[in-house]
Enzyme design. Sequence first.
Site, PDB file in Angstrom:
ATOM      1  N   ASP A  31       0.829  -1.218   0.000  1.00 10.11           N
ATOM      2  CA  ASP A  31       0.000   0.000   0.000  1.00 10.11           C
ATOM      3  C   ASP A  31       0.861   1.265   0.000  1.00 10.11           C
ATOM      4  OD1 ASP A  31      -2.340   1.431  -0.001  1.00 10.11           O
ATOM      5  OD2 ASP A  31      -2.759   1.160   2.135  1.00 10.11           O
ATOM      6  N   ASN A  45     -11.145  -2.308  -5.415  1.00 16.57           N
ATOM      7  CA  ASN A  45     -10.366  -1.315  -6.171  1.00 16.57           C
ATOM      8  C   ASN A  45     -11.025  -0.881  -7.489  1.00 16.57           C
ATOM      9  OD1 ASN A  45      -7.167  -2.624  -5.030  1.00 16.57           O
ATOM     10  ND2 ASN A  45      -8.266  -0.827  -4.303  1.00 16.57           N
TER      11      ASN A  45
HETATM   12  C1  IPE Z   1      -5.464  -2.656  -0.301  1.00 10.50           C
HETATM   13  O1  IPE Z   1      -5.124  -1.327  -0.397  1.00 10.50           O
HETATM   14  C2  IPE Z   1      -5.459  -3.297  -1.666  1.00 10.50           C
HETATM   15  C3  IPE Z   1      -4.153  -3.424  -2.288  1.00 10.50           C
HETATM   16  C4  IPE Z   1      -3.004  -3.131  -1.747  1.00 10.50           C
HETATM   17  C5  IPE Z   1      -4.174  -3.951  -3.622  1.00 10.50           C
HETATM   18  P1  IPE Z   1      -6.235  -0.179  -0.504  1.00 10.50           P
HETATM   19  O2  IPE Z   1      -5.484   1.100  -0.587  1.00 10.50           O
HETATM   20  O3  IPE Z   1      -7.183  -0.486  -1.596  1.00 10.50           O
HETATM   21  O4  IPE Z   1      -6.992  -0.334   0.888  1.00 10.50           O
HETATM   22  P2  IPE Z   1      -7.801   0.729   1.742  1.00 10.50           P
HETATM   23  O5  IPE Z   1      -8.810   1.351   0.817  1.00 10.50           O
HETATM   24  O6  IPE Z   1      -6.830   1.734   2.236  1.00 10.50           O
HETATM   25  O7  IPE Z   1      -8.418  -0.052   2.857  1.00 10.50           O
HETATM   26  C1  IPE Z   2      -1.608   0.321  -3.349  1.00 11.11           C
HETATM   27  O1  IPE Z   2      -1.372   1.680  -3.385  1.00 11.11           O
HETATM   28  C2  IPE Z   2      -1.808  -0.270  -4.720  1.00 11.11           C
HETATM   29  C3  IPE Z   2      -3.202  -0.630  -5.027  1.00 11.11           C
HETATM   30  C4  IPE Z   2      -4.210  -0.562  -4.216  1.00 11.11           C
HETATM   31  C5  IPE Z   2      -3.452  -1.100  -6.368  1.00 11.11           C
HETATM   32  P1  IPE Z   2      -2.555   2.721  -3.377  1.00 11.11           P
HETATM   33  O2  IPE Z   2      -2.940   3.028  -4.781  1.00 11.11           O
HETATM   34  O3  IPE Z   2      -3.662   2.255  -2.508  1.00 11.11           O
HETATM   35  O4  IPE Z   2      -1.843   3.986  -2.724  1.00 11.11           O
HETATM   36  P2  IPE Z   2      -2.453   4.997  -1.674  1.00 11.11           P
HETATM   37  O5  IPE Z   2      -2.977   4.180  -0.519  1.00 11.11           O
HETATM   38  O6  IPE Z   2      -3.532   5.743  -2.364  1.00 11.11           O
HETATM   39  O7  IPE Z   2      -1.307   5.859  -1.283  1.00 11.11           O
HETATM   40 MG    MG Z   3      -4.068   2.463  -0.540  1.00  9.99          MG
END
Ligand code: IPE
Ligand code: IPE
Ligand code: MG
Length: 245
Positions: free
Chosen positions: A25, A73
């Site tokens: 993340d 997502n």
């Molecule tokens: C979890 O991260 C999913 C992945 C890393 C693919 P998110 O960024 O989607 O999770 P939340 O929304 O912060 O819970």
């Molecule tokens: C994790 O990084 C990757 C996916 C969820 C695909 P994020 O895209 O959630 O990054 P933040 O949490 O917005 O920084």
């Molecule tokens: Mg994230």
Amino acid sequence: MFFRRNKKQEIDFDHLPKHIGIIMDGNGRWAKKRGLPRSAGHSMGAEALKKIVTECNRIGIGYITVYAFSTENWKRPKEEVDYLMNLLLNYLKDAERSLAGENVVIRAIGSRAELSEEIQEQIIKTEAFTAKNDGIVMNIALNYGSRDEILQAVKTLAKKVSAGELDAEDIDDTKLSACLYTGGQPDPDLLIRTSGEERLSNFLLWQVAYSELWFTKKLWPDFTKEDLYQAIYDYQQRNRRFGGV
Ligand code: IPE
Ligand code: IPE
Ligand code: MG
């Protein structure tokens, strides 16, 4: 003058976690901090992943499960979803060559039906191409949601019961586990989440029942093998009791 010893030197390589889960993340925040589009963070995140898988394989970790795209997502802007899907497609294509050379077994876990045909076909190709390898097993969680996974398992078992092939009383931990995408694999010993968030976000809810959780404020594209060693080192200092004394 004191030099801090490298954590790697302090790791007990005879007692490594067999399975590591990673919630990668913070890609978006990594990009934002640099005034870049979120897509740049995702690209760098994919590079970080390649290095970590290679390192895990090299030191002898048996399984790694990485959260690449959750069932939630899809709520993101179409442009970002399209970018991620394209990145994943290229990762799978690339992995077929580069990671196969490193002996990695690649598997995709999650619901495939909602993915494009091109990605579905590439998954089949990459899995087949790497199936004969005997190094680390890498599960890429792609359109993965743990509640979905558990529901599918429950439905599979319910169908067996109604077909008279299974007695409801005989449903146990082992039978349910076997119906999950990770069936036949050990549960993660260690679960890593980057970016400072301390939640599971629908990742491996059943499988992490007794995993050691390890959080870091580092954003995923900044995660290095030194961080991996730190996580493994910390894991080895924990006292896993599994409900005992
Ligand atoms: C979890 O991260 C999913 C992945 C890393 C693919 P998110 O960024 O989607 O999770 P939340 O929304 O912060 O819970
Ligand atoms: C994790 O990084 C990757 C996916 C969820 C695909 P994020 O895209 O959630 O990054 P933040 O949490 O917005 O920084
Ligand atoms: Mg994230």
